[in-house]
Design a protein around this motif. Structure first.
Motif, mmCIF file in Angstrom:
data_model
loop_
_atom_site.group_PDB
_atom_site.id
_atom_site.type_symbol
_atom_site.label_atom_id
_atom_site.label_comp_id
_atom_site.label_asym_id
_atom_site.label_seq_id
_atom_site.Cartn_x
_atom_site.Cartn_y
_atom_site.Cartn_z
ATOM 1 N N TYR A 50 0.840 -1.191 0.000
ATOM 2 C CA TYR A 50 0.000 0.000 0.000
ATOM 3 C C TYR A 50 0.871 1.236 0.000
ATOM 4 O O TYR A 50 1.895 1.287 0.682
ATOM 5 C CB TYR A 50 -0.910 0.030 1.233
ATOM 6 N N PHE A 51 0.453 2.240 -0.743
ATOM 7 C CA PHE A 51 1.096 3.544 -0.752
ATOM 8 C C PHE A 51 0.254 4.430 0.160
ATOM 9 O O PHE A 51 -0.951 4.585 -0.053
ATOM 10 C CB PHE A 51 1.119 4.105 -2.174
ATOM 11 N N LEU A 52 0.869 4.985 1.189
ATOM 12 C CA LEU A 52 0.134 5.791 2.159
ATOM 13 C C LEU A 52 0.076 7.245 1.718
ATOM 14 O O LEU A 52 1.096 7.833 1.358
ATOM 15 C CB LEU A 52 0.786 5.677 3.529
ATOM 16 N N THR A 53 -1.128 7.816 1.757
ATOM 17 C CA THR A 53 -1.331 9.222 1.423
ATOM 18 C C THR A 53 -2.095 9.891 2.557
ATOM 19 O O THR A 53 -2.564 9.217 3.484
ATOM 20 C CB THR A 53 -2.156 9.373 0.117
ATOM 21 N N ARG A 54 -2.253 11.177 2.456
ATOM 22 C CA ARG A 54 -3.046 11.890 3.471
ATOM 23 C C ARG A 54 -4.505 11.445 3.449
ATOM 24 O O ARG A 54 -5.197 11.510 4.451
ATOM 25 C CB ARG A 54 -2.966 13.395 3.220
ATOM 26 N N GLU A 55 -4.969 11.020 2.285
ATOM 27 C CA GLU A 55 -6.363 10.619 2.122
ATOM 28 C C GLU A 55 -6.611 9.153 2.474
ATOM 29 O O GLU A 55 -7.748 8.717 2.546
ATOM 30 C CB GLU A 55 -6.827 10.868 0.679
ATOM 31 N N GLY A 56 -5.568 8.383 2.636
ATOM 32 C CA GLY A 56 -5.718 6.966 2.932
ATOM 33 C C GLY A 56 -4.663 6.151 2.211
ATOM 34 O O GLY A 56 -3.660 6.679 1.751
ATOM 35 N N SER A 57 -4.910 4.857 2.098
ATOM 36 C CA SER A 57 -3.924 3.990 1.463
ATOM 37 C C SER A 57 -4.406 3.553 0.080
ATOM 38 O O SER A 57 -5.597 3.343 -0.138
ATOM 39 C CB SER A 57 -3.626 2.778 2.337
ATOM 40 N N ILE A 58 -3.450 3.394 -0.833
ATOM 41 C CA ILE A 58 -3.729 2.988 -2.202
ATOM 42 C C ILE A 58 -3.040 1.649 -2.433
ATOM 43 O O ILE A 58 -1.820 1.550 -2.273
ATOM 44 C CB ILE A 58 -3.192 4.035 -3.199
ATOM 45 N N PRO A 59 -3.798 0.612 -2.805
ATOM 46 C CA PRO A 59 -3.169 -0.686 -3.085
ATOM 47 C C PRO A 59 -2.254 -0.583 -4.303
ATOM 48 O O PRO A 59 -2.594 0.059 -5.296
ATOM 49 C CB PRO A 59 -4.340 -1.618 -3.381
ATOM 50 N N ILE A 60 -1.092 -1.215 -4.214
ATOM 51 C CA ILE A 60 -0.121 -1.224 -5.305
ATOM 52 C C ILE A 60 0.072 -2.675 -5.746
ATOM 53 O O ILE A 60 0.452 -3.521 -4.943
ATOM 54 C CB ILE A 60 1.237 -0.632 -4.850
#
Length: 78
Positions: free
Chosen positions: A50-60
């Motif tokens: 997962y790539f962590l962002t301010r908005e949440g996590s994005i599956p990679i």
């Protein structure tokens, strides 16, 4: 995990039985578009990334997704 480039060696030293139910946090440097650690983890097929962002996590699921996220983040910072 902050082991200055030894992430793969550290993860390889774990017994595969310990993979179940653990989370590994590591830094995949934004300037490193090769993303060696993430590529290796994806290639094992044993981990969800997962790539962590301010908005949440994005599956990679592939390196190209990660590159896009890094470039997007870079654009936000500069």
């Amino acid at each position: 995990m902050d082991v200055e480039g030894a992430e793969i060696d550290c993860i390889k030293s774990l017994d595969k039985a310990t993979y179940h139910g653990i989370a590994i946090l590591y830094e995949d440097h934004g300037r490193d578009l090769l993303s060696s650690t993430t590529k290796w983890l994806l290639d094992t097929g044993d981990f969800k990334i997962y790539f962590l962002t301010r908005e949440g996590s994005i599956p990679i699921s592939e390196i190209e997704q990660l590159k896009k996220q890094k470039l997007h983040l870079k654009d936000e910072l500069y």
